[in-house]
Write an enzyme that holds these catalytic residues in place. Structure first.
Site: not given
Ligand code: F6P
Length: 322
Positions: A25, A27, A105, A127, A129, A172, A187
């Protein structure tokens, strides 16, 4: 509206690659004669005017660093109308014409509020996730998977030595996407995700028994944190199969580390795309990885999409792992 000064912030849970996005951003803005302000601690920093001038040299060496140089925080005040008004006033006071908001989000909902108040905004999905519906890929996902893999490869050594089963909980939030990506890559014997029901006898116990018939003496079971119950699953496995079982919760180690090449490149492409969207006069957008390209789409449309579950990964976990 011409863009002369861009603000950039990170918000929500941090992700490896956020720094690479910040770097891109800054640069890209500077290369177009646009000044750049780093806003510390997410929307808190915007409301409190916690900013730092950034130039091309400010982001030297940032590409390889995990975390975010701008810190991150969740901001309750910004959810209030007075908080949003204060943020808009601060943008005007600081001369911020456009804002790049890097996060999930919740970050985009904040950007939408600012956009409605006349501040041009573009979001970047970051993120671990990978649960943002409008994009196939979110910054941090690949690095988190590789961090988990490094730990699981170490676990495999000791599980083999003791002929045990390892139940590994990965992050996640409420999504199973990270768990499936890790499960395929390591695996695993089975992957348990919140989006799908499981038949323990068919999906785990029988698979382990079949494996042992074919001289497979250790097993890795991946459990998404949104599925939960890792300890109970381990107990059930031992009772049903007689195999000694141990539980490992990887937790926040998945959020750190130097970003992988995939995250560095994605973050750089998304950072540049966000600035280019602002320079093209766009607002209320979020950049996204779609069909191997980087596009931008309306934030409200992006937020209205149903939760994303990578069904193709799930099918692969059912077909190929044992
Ligand atoms: O959204 C990213 C994340 O790492 C999730 O996978 C996890 O459940 C959450 O944040 C943990 O939140 P905090 O860092 O506030 O404990």
């Amino acid at each position: 509206m011409s863009i002369n000064r861009i603000g950039v912030l990170t918000s929500g849970g941090d992700a490896p690659g956020m720094n690479a996005a910040i770097r891109a951003v800054v640069r890209t803005a500077r290369a177009n004669g646009v000044s750049c302000l780093g806003i510390r601690r997410g929307y808190n920093g915007l409301i409190n005017g916690d900013v730092v001038e950034l130039d091309a040299r400010s982001v030297d060496g940032l590409l390889v660093k995990g975390g975010t140089m701008l810190y991150t925080a969740r901001c309750e005040e910004f959810k209030t109308e007075e908080g949003q008004k204060r943020a808009r006033d601060i943008c005007r006071y600081l001369g911020i014409d456009g804002l790049v908001a890097i996060g999930g989000d919740g970050t985009f909902r904040g950007a939408l509020d600012l956009s409605r108040g006349g501040v041009s905004t573009v979001g970047i999905p970051a993120t671990i996730d990978n649960d943002i519906a409008c994009t196939r890929y979110t910054i941090g996902y690949d690095t988190a998977c590789n961090t988990a893999l490094d730990a699981i490869d170490r676990l495999r050594d000791t599980m083999q030595s003791h002929e045990r089963c390892s139940v590994v909980e990965v992050m996640g939030h409420r999504s199973g996407n990270l768990a499936m990506y890790v499960g395929i890559a390591c695996g695993a014997t089975a992957v348990l995700v919140p989006e799908k029901s499981v038949d323990m006898e068919r999906d785990i116990f029988d698979r382990m028994r079949d494996g042992r018939i074919h001289h497979r003496n250790h097993h890795i079971i991946i459990v998404a944190e949104g599925f939960g119950h890792a300890d109970a699953i381990a107990k059930d496995i031992h009772e049903a199969t007689g195999v000694e079982t141990r539980v490992t919760v990887l937790g926040h180690v998945q959020r750190g580390g130097s970003p992988t090449a995939r995250d560095r490149v994605n973050a750089t492409q998304m950072g540049a795309a966000a600035v280019n969207a602002l320079l093209a006069g766009k607002t209320n957008r979020v950049v996204a990885a779609v069909n191997d390209g980087i596009v931008d789409l309306d934030i409200e449309e992006a937020l209205a999409l149903p939760p994303v579950f990578h069904e193709d990964l799930y099918v692969t976990t059912r077909q190929t792992i044992l």
